[in-house]
Scaffold this motif. Structure first.
Motif, PDB file in Angstrom:
ATOM      1  N   ASP A 175      38.448  38.386  27.226  1.00  0.00           N
ATOM      2  CA  ASP A 175      36.836  37.786  27.456  1.00  0.00           C
ATOM      3  C   ASP A 175      36.975  37.295  28.945  1.00  0.00           C
ATOM      4  O   ASP A 175      35.850  37.606  29.854  1.00  0.00           O
ATOM      5  CB  ASP A 175      36.674  36.604  26.517  1.00  0.00           C
ATOM      6  CG  ASP A 175      36.081  37.236  25.355  1.00  0.00           C
ATOM      7  OD1 ASP A 175      35.953  38.461  25.025  1.00  0.00           O
ATOM      8  OD2 ASP A 175      36.383  36.338  24.073  1.00  0.00           O
ATOM      9  N   ILE A 176      38.039  36.775  29.669  1.00  0.00           N
ATOM     10  CA  ILE A 176      37.942  36.346  30.967  1.00  0.00           C
ATOM     11  C   ILE A 176      37.896  37.558  31.797  1.00  0.00           C
ATOM     12  O   ILE A 176      36.997  37.337  32.757  1.00  0.00           O
ATOM     13  CB  ILE A 176      39.259  35.614  31.153  1.00  0.00           C
ATOM     14  CG1 ILE A 176      39.320  34.199  30.435  1.00  0.00           C
ATOM     15  CG2 ILE A 176      39.593  35.324  32.889  1.00  0.00           C
ATOM     16  CD1 ILE A 176      40.783  33.573  30.653  1.00  0.00           C
ATOM     17  N   LEU A 177      38.482  38.680  31.522  1.00  0.00           N
ATOM     18  CA  LEU A 177      38.302  39.862  31.985  1.00  0.00           C
ATOM     19  C   LEU A 177      36.983  40.411  32.065  1.00  0.00           C
ATOM     20  O   LEU A 177      36.368  40.799  33.298  1.00  0.00           O
ATOM     21  CB  LEU A 177      39.142  41.131  31.645  1.00  0.00           C
ATOM     22  CG  LEU A 177      39.128  42.596  32.082  1.00  0.00           C
ATOM     23  CD1 LEU A 177      39.506  42.475  33.655  1.00  0.00           C
ATOM     24  CD2 LEU A 177      39.916  43.471  31.174  1.00  0.00           C
ATOM     25  N   LEU A 181      34.559  40.620  35.482  1.00  0.00           N
ATOM     26  CA  LEU A 181      34.086  41.852  35.987  1.00  0.00           C
ATOM     27  C   LEU A 181      32.500  41.766  36.146  1.00  0.00           C
ATOM     28  O   LEU A 181      31.967  42.468  37.068  1.00  0.00           O
ATOM     29  CB  LEU A 181      34.162  43.155  34.906  1.00  0.00           C
ATOM     30  CG  LEU A 181      35.972  43.496  34.846  1.00  0.00           C
ATOM     31  CD1 LEU A 181      35.974  44.525  33.854  1.00  0.00           C
ATOM     32  CD2 LEU A 181      36.082  44.304  36.145  1.00  0.00           C
ATOM     33  N   ALA A 182      31.989  41.253  35.146  1.00  0.00           N
ATOM     34  CA  ALA A 182      30.382  41.034  35.126  1.00  0.00           C
ATOM     35  C   ALA A 182      29.982  40.218  36.401  1.00  0.00           C
ATOM     36  O   ALA A 182      28.970  40.497  37.051  1.00  0.00           O
ATOM     37  CB  ALA A 182      29.918  40.132  33.745  1.00  0.00           C
ATOM     38  N   ALA A 183      30.807  39.121  36.728  1.00  0.00           N
ATOM     39  CA  ALA A 183      30.651  38.264  37.902  1.00  0.00           C
ATOM     40  C   ALA A 183      30.709  39.165  39.366  1.00  0.00           C
ATOM     41  O   ALA A 183      29.993  38.976  39.996  1.00  0.00           O
ATOM     42  CB  ALA A 183      31.323  37.042  37.896  1.00  0.00           C
ATOM     43  N   ALA A 184      31.952  39.968  39.263  1.00  0.00           N
ATOM     44  CA  ALA A 184      32.135  40.851  40.557  1.00  0.00           C
ATOM     45  C   ALA A 184      31.064  42.074  40.619  1.00  0.00           C
ATOM     46  O   ALA A 184      30.561  42.147  41.588  1.00  0.00           O
ATOM     47  CB  ALA A 184      33.567  41.730  40.195  1.00  0.00           C
ATOM     48  N   ILE A 185      30.390  42.590  39.650  1.00  0.00           N
ATOM     49  CA  ILE A 185      29.425  43.351  39.597  1.00  0.00           C
ATOM     50  C   ILE A 185      27.985  42.877  40.115  1.00  0.00           C
ATOM     51  O   ILE A 185      27.438  43.316  40.932  1.00  0.00           O
ATOM     52  CB  ILE A 185      29.075  44.039  38.177  1.00  0.00           C
ATOM     53  CG1 ILE A 185      30.270  44.996  37.978  1.00  0.00           C
ATOM     54  CG2 ILE A 185      27.984  45.041  38.308  1.00  0.00           C
ATOM     55  CD1 ILE A 185      30.267  45.629  36.347  1.00  0.00           C
TER      56      ILE A 185
END
Length: 297
Positions: A175-177, A181-185
């Protein structure tokens, strides 16, 4: 545990079962109108199918949790089967909820096949771990205990909280991953829009916000599951179970509906289409051009 403590636990269970049934029934009625509008009267899509699964399978599990455990008398054999059904159902529900997050990430990352394959490949071992844990824990028989003042079924593992902790670690890491990823996008999207006059895509921000919210929910859920294996007071245990039996089943479908509802009330040229196929977030430049043309007119 003394007989008096058991009776107190059954009373707590009965009170919270009534609250659980009332809450999930009220939530179902609240979303029913929007569900008819955005699901049953629209073209079918993968997300609408996932919505119906988490909506009605979650409703089924929540009501089953409400009626099981003391509110109604259930024989030993039936009670054991219901325990297995509930616990396996929680795992299946978790898989579908995670599938929604994976599909959202795949969509906002320009439908990257590589990202989809990586996320699914990392998720499959977690599914296997969840299946193995359920087989290990819930393949044991339940026994019925009869006392002068109460008759109840119990299922005791006596293995401590460590297996639950070990099982929750890869789930929380995954879930952290997804959140990272969502934040990076989103950060990449904001950087790309820094020199452009139209604002950033509000739907992408909304989806990332919901990823973070669901991560917080799942993290809380995993912590409470670990706590339930420890020897905690009966009220704390019952309240923890109440949270685990309601919050996931209410939040997941509500987050999907809220995105569709926001899209329906937005100024979009293709608002009659499904959200997944709409140009307002799958192709932001076309949507921005429509916005600028509207301003000129």
């Amino acid at each position: 545990m003394s007989e008096q403590e058991i009776i107190v636990g059954l009373l707590w269970n009965n009170y919270l079962s009534v609250a659980l049934i009332t809450l999930v029934s009220y939530e179902y009625l609240l979303l029913l109108d929007k569900e008819v509008r955005y699901v049953w009267k629209r073209p079918w899509s993968l997300m609408s199918c996932l919505y119906l699964i988490v909506r009605y399978f979650g409703l089924f599990l929540a009501l089953l949790c409400g009626f099981w455990g003391g509110l109604l008398y259930i024989s030993e054999s039936v009670s054991y089967d219901l325990v297995v059904l509930i616990e396996w159902g929680f795992s299946v529900y978790f898989w579908f909820a995670e599938a929604i997050l994976i599909w959202r990430l795949y969509a906002i990352c320009d439908q990257s096949k590589l990202l989809l394959y990586v996320l699914v490949g990392l998720f499959l071992p977690i599914v296997a771990l969840s299946i193995g844990t359920d087989i290990y824990l819930y393949s044991r028989r339940m026994k019925e205990i009869i006392t002068p003042n109460a008759k109840y079924c119990t299922l005791s593992f006596n293995i401590g909280p460590m297996p639950a902790i070990y099982t929750s670690i890869p789930i929380v890491c995954y879930d952290i991953l997804l959140v990272v990823l969502a934040a990076a996008i989103l950060v990449r999207h904001l950087k790309e829009r820094r020199g452009i006059q139209p604002r950033a895509n509000s739907y992408m921000i909304l989806i990332v916000r919901y990823h973070i919210l669901y991560f917080a929910l799942n993290l809380t859920n995993q912590i409470l599951l670990v706590i339930l294996w420890a020897h905690i007071p009966t009220p704390a245990m019952c309240i923890s179970e109440f949270f685990n039996d309601t919050a996931p089943f209410i939040l997941a479908p509500r987050l999907i509906i809220s995105i569709w509802d926001t899209h329906a009330h937005d100024d979009c040229v293709e608002v009659s289409t499904t959200f997944e196929d709409c140009v307002c977030w799958t192709s932001p430049l076309r949507f921005e051009q429509h916005e600028m043309d509207s301003v000129v007119v």
